[in-house]
Design a protein around this motif. Structure first.
Motif, PDB file in Angstrom:
ATOM      1  N   SER A 155       0.783  -1.194   0.054  1.00  9.15           N
ATOM      2  CA  SER A 155      -0.060  -0.049  -0.190  1.00  9.15           C
ATOM      3  C   SER A 155       0.961   1.361   0.120  1.00  9.15           C
ATOM      4  N   TYR A 156       0.836   2.012  -0.808  1.00  6.78           N
ATOM      5  CA  TYR A 156       1.553   3.366  -0.970  1.00  6.78           C
ATOM      6  C   TYR A 156       1.090   4.546  -0.207  1.00  6.78           C
ATOM      7  N   THR A 157       1.967   4.863   0.677  1.00  5.99           N
ATOM      8  CA  THR A 157       1.763   5.944   1.536  1.00  5.99           C
ATOM      9  C   THR A 157       1.013   7.177   1.009  1.00  5.99           C
ATOM     10  N   VAL A 158       1.621   7.552  -0.049  1.00  7.14           N
ATOM     11  CA  VAL A 158       1.235   8.977  -0.634  1.00  7.14           C
ATOM     12  C   VAL A 158      -0.449   9.020  -1.005  1.00  7.14           C
ATOM     13  N   ASP A 159      -0.948   7.857  -1.516  1.00 10.68           N
ATOM     14  CA  ASP A 159      -2.413   7.964  -1.894  1.00 10.68           C
ATOM     15  C   ASP A 159      -3.020   6.639  -1.320  1.00 10.68           C
ATOM     16  N   ARG A 179      15.707  11.059   1.165  1.00 14.60           N
ATOM     17  CA  ARG A 179      14.725  11.629   0.102  1.00 14.60           C
ATOM     18  C   ARG A 179      14.925  13.101   0.050  1.00 14.60           C
ATOM     19  N   ASP A 180      14.826  13.525  -1.197  1.00 13.16           N
ATOM     20  CA  ASP A 180      14.649  15.167  -1.339  1.00 13.16           C
ATOM     21  C   ASP A 180      13.389  15.629  -1.248  1.00 13.16           C
ATOM     22  N   PRO A 181      13.489  16.771  -0.281  1.00  9.75           N
ATOM     23  CA  PRO A 181      12.235  17.274   0.453  1.00  9.75           C
ATOM     24  C   PRO A 181      11.094  17.736  -1.151  1.00  9.75           C
ATOM     25  N   ARG A 182      11.888  18.270  -2.097  1.00  9.82           N
ATOM     26  CA  ARG A 182      11.018  18.686  -3.170  1.00  9.82           C
ATOM     27  C   ARG A 182      10.521  17.509  -3.938  1.00  9.82           C
ATOM     28  N   GLU A 183      11.069  16.450  -3.868  1.00  6.19           N
ATOM     29  CA  GLU A 183      10.519  15.282  -4.582  1.00  6.19           C
ATOM     30  C   GLU A 183       9.382  14.838  -3.826  1.00  6.19           C
ATOM     31  N   VAL A 184       9.549  14.773  -2.341  1.00 10.92           N
ATOM     32  CA  VAL A 184       8.323  14.225  -1.561  1.00 10.92           C
ATOM     33  C   VAL A 184       7.234  15.234  -1.671  1.00 10.92           C
ATOM     34  N   ALA A 185       7.355  16.491  -1.846  1.00  7.79           N
ATOM     35  CA  ALA A 185       6.405  17.540  -1.921  1.00  7.79           C
ATOM     36  C   ALA A 185       5.703  17.364  -3.126  1.00  7.79           C
ATOM     37  N   ALA A 186       6.461  17.083  -4.398  1.00 11.36           N
ATOM     38  CA  ALA A 186       5.741  16.742  -5.530  1.00 11.36           C
ATOM     39  C   ALA A 186       4.910  15.515  -5.555  1.00 11.36           C
ATOM     40  N   ASP A 193       8.814  24.461  -5.633  1.00  8.70           N
ATOM     41  CA  ASP A 193       9.417  24.868  -4.863  1.00  8.70           C
ATOM     42  C   ASP A 193       8.606  24.879  -3.294  1.00  8.70           C
ATOM     43  N   TRP A 194       7.822  23.834  -3.183  1.00  7.93           N
ATOM     44  CA  TRP A 194       7.479  23.363  -1.638  1.00  7.93           C
ATOM     45  C   TRP A 194       8.221  22.280  -1.461  1.00  7.93           C
ATOM     46  N   LEU A 195       8.532  22.059  -0.054  1.00  7.17           N
ATOM     47  CA  LEU A 195       9.166  21.083   0.460  1.00  7.17           C
ATOM     48  C   LEU A 195       8.351  20.199   1.695  1.00  7.17           C
ATOM     49  N   ALA A 196       8.585  19.041   1.581  1.00 12.19           N
ATOM     50  CA  ALA A 196       8.095  18.166   2.456  1.00 12.19           C
ATOM     51  C   ALA A 196       8.921  17.114   2.897  1.00 12.19           C
ATOM     52  N   VAL A 197       8.990  16.889   4.360  1.00  8.79           N
ATOM     53  CA  VAL A 197       9.872  15.775   5.009  1.00  8.79           C
ATOM     54  C   VAL A 197       8.826  14.886   5.708  1.00  8.79           C
ATOM     55  N   PRO A 198       8.923  13.606   5.495  1.00  9.09           N
ATOM     56  CA  PRO A 198       7.863  12.525   6.015  1.00  9.09           C
ATOM     57  C   PRO A 198       8.390  12.665   7.550  1.00  9.09           C
ATOM     58  N   THR A 199       7.536  12.385   8.497  1.00  8.36           N
ATOM     59  CA  THR A 199       7.584  12.367   9.648  1.00  8.36           C
ATOM     60  C   THR A 199       7.186  11.231  10.279  1.00  8.36           C
ATOM     61  N   ARG A 203       2.273  11.242   7.831  1.00 12.61           N
ATOM     62  CA  ARG A 203       2.507  12.934   8.119  1.00 12.61           C
ATOM     63  C   ARG A 203       3.598  13.549   7.467  1.00 12.61           C
ATOM     64  N   TRP A 204       3.837  14.704   7.085  1.00 12.01           N
ATOM     65  CA  TRP A 204       4.937  15.679   6.758  1.00 12.01           C
ATOM     66  C   TRP A 204       4.927  16.986   7.236  1.00 12.01           C
ATOM     67  N   LYS A 205       6.380  17.441   7.184  1.00 13.48           N
ATOM     68  CA  LYS A 205       6.573  18.703   7.794  1.00 13.48           C
ATOM     69  C   LYS A 205       6.648  19.379   6.424  1.00 13.48           C
ATOM     70  N   ILE A 206       5.651  20.376   6.233  1.00 13.46           N
ATOM     71  CA  ILE A 206       5.669  21.076   4.909  1.00 13.46           C
ATOM     72  C   ILE A 206       6.277  22.569   5.007  1.00 13.46           C
ATOM     73  N   THR A 207       6.918  23.044   4.057  1.00  7.15           N
ATOM     74  CA  THR A 207       7.524  24.167   3.991  1.00  7.15           C
ATOM     75  C   THR A 207       7.341  24.847   2.664  1.00  7.15           C
ATOM     76  N   ALA A 208       6.502  25.981   2.779  1.00  6.60           N
ATOM     77  CA  ALA A 208       5.995  26.829   1.429  1.00  6.60           C
ATOM     78  C   ALA A 208       6.973  27.479   1.074  1.00  6.60           C
ATOM     79  N   PRO A 209       7.109  27.855  -0.135  1.00 10.00           N
ATOM     80  CA  PRO A 209       7.948  28.463  -1.008  1.00 10.00           C
ATOM     81  C   PRO A 209       8.690  29.774  -0.369  1.00 10.00           C
TER      82      PRO A 209
END
Length: 212
Positions: A155-159, A179-186, A193-199, A203-209
């Motif tokens: 089961s894929y986490t993203v969807d 993992r590249d935070p930009r790749e995770v965000a996409a 230009d958004w960033l996402a780090v899996p926690t 759940r993810w830690k999201i950073t806006a542009p």
């Protein structure tokens, strides 16, 4: 038709030929020359044994390294997980049960002289699966053993979509730190230009542009 002695002479010459096989065709030819079924291979390498030394009060003496013929007998194509033997006697005992018109199962002995097949992943393991040239976070739902190896349902986490029949070759342990935070965000649908780090726990830690 060749005499029994001619056959024995040919097999003896093949058995002690000090040339490595090198190619799959030569491995098939060597297997045929040694009397194995036509689908089998004998992969031959020439290895050097370490020289012996004298020790104690005697002066250390280096002997010339001894060259040794090493054969690996496969009941099929190497690399497919088929049975393999290091000893010709053990392999020939199985080969005698084969008939080229109705060949046996190259996986029936669970590896031959190889160690028993062990799965790399268990149900519930957090992993990454290669899809469309990217690694995607997933969870192992089910494992099933096939003749060519283990296959998994995930089961894929993203969807939360599910996929079955995935071979171990395209699964790896979860590596969040790589993992590249930009790749995770996409992957989770955020824009450029958004960033996402899996926690963890989906759940993810999201950073806006703008850095917020």
């Amino acid at each position: 038709m060749a005499s029994d002695q001619a056959v024995l002479d040919a097999m003896g010459a093949a058995m002690w030929d000090p040339q490595p096989t090198g190619t799959d065709l030569k491995a098939q030819q060597l297997a045929d020359a040694l009397g194995y079924p036509t689908s089998w291979r004998v992969v031959r390498t020439i290895e050097e044994m370490p020289p012996e030394h004298s020790s104690g009060e005697e002066k250390m003496v280096d002997d010339a390294a001894t060259r040794c013929i090493v054969d690996r007998i496969y009941a099929g194509e190497p690399g497919t997980g088929c049975d393999m033997w290091f000893h010709h006697h053990a392999a020939m005992m199985v080969a005698q049960e084969w008939d080229d018109e109705t060949p046996g199962d190259p996986f029936q002995h669970k590896g031959g002289h190889l160690l028993p097949r062990q799965p790399l992943f268990e149900k519930g393991d957090k992993v990454e699966v290669m899809f469309d040239n990217k690694w995607w976070e997933a969870k192992i739902l089910r494992r099933k053993e096939h003749t060519e190896g283990y296959r998994y349902s995930v089961s894929y986490t993203v969807d939360k979509t599910k996929q079955a029949g995935i071979p171990e070759e395209i699964i790896r342990e979860f590596r969040s730190e790589e993992r590249d935070p930009r790749e995770v965000a996409a992957q989770i649908g955020l824009g450029e230009d958004w960033l996402a780090v899996p926690t963890g726990n989906n759940r993810w830690k999201i950073t806006a542009p703008d850095g917020q």
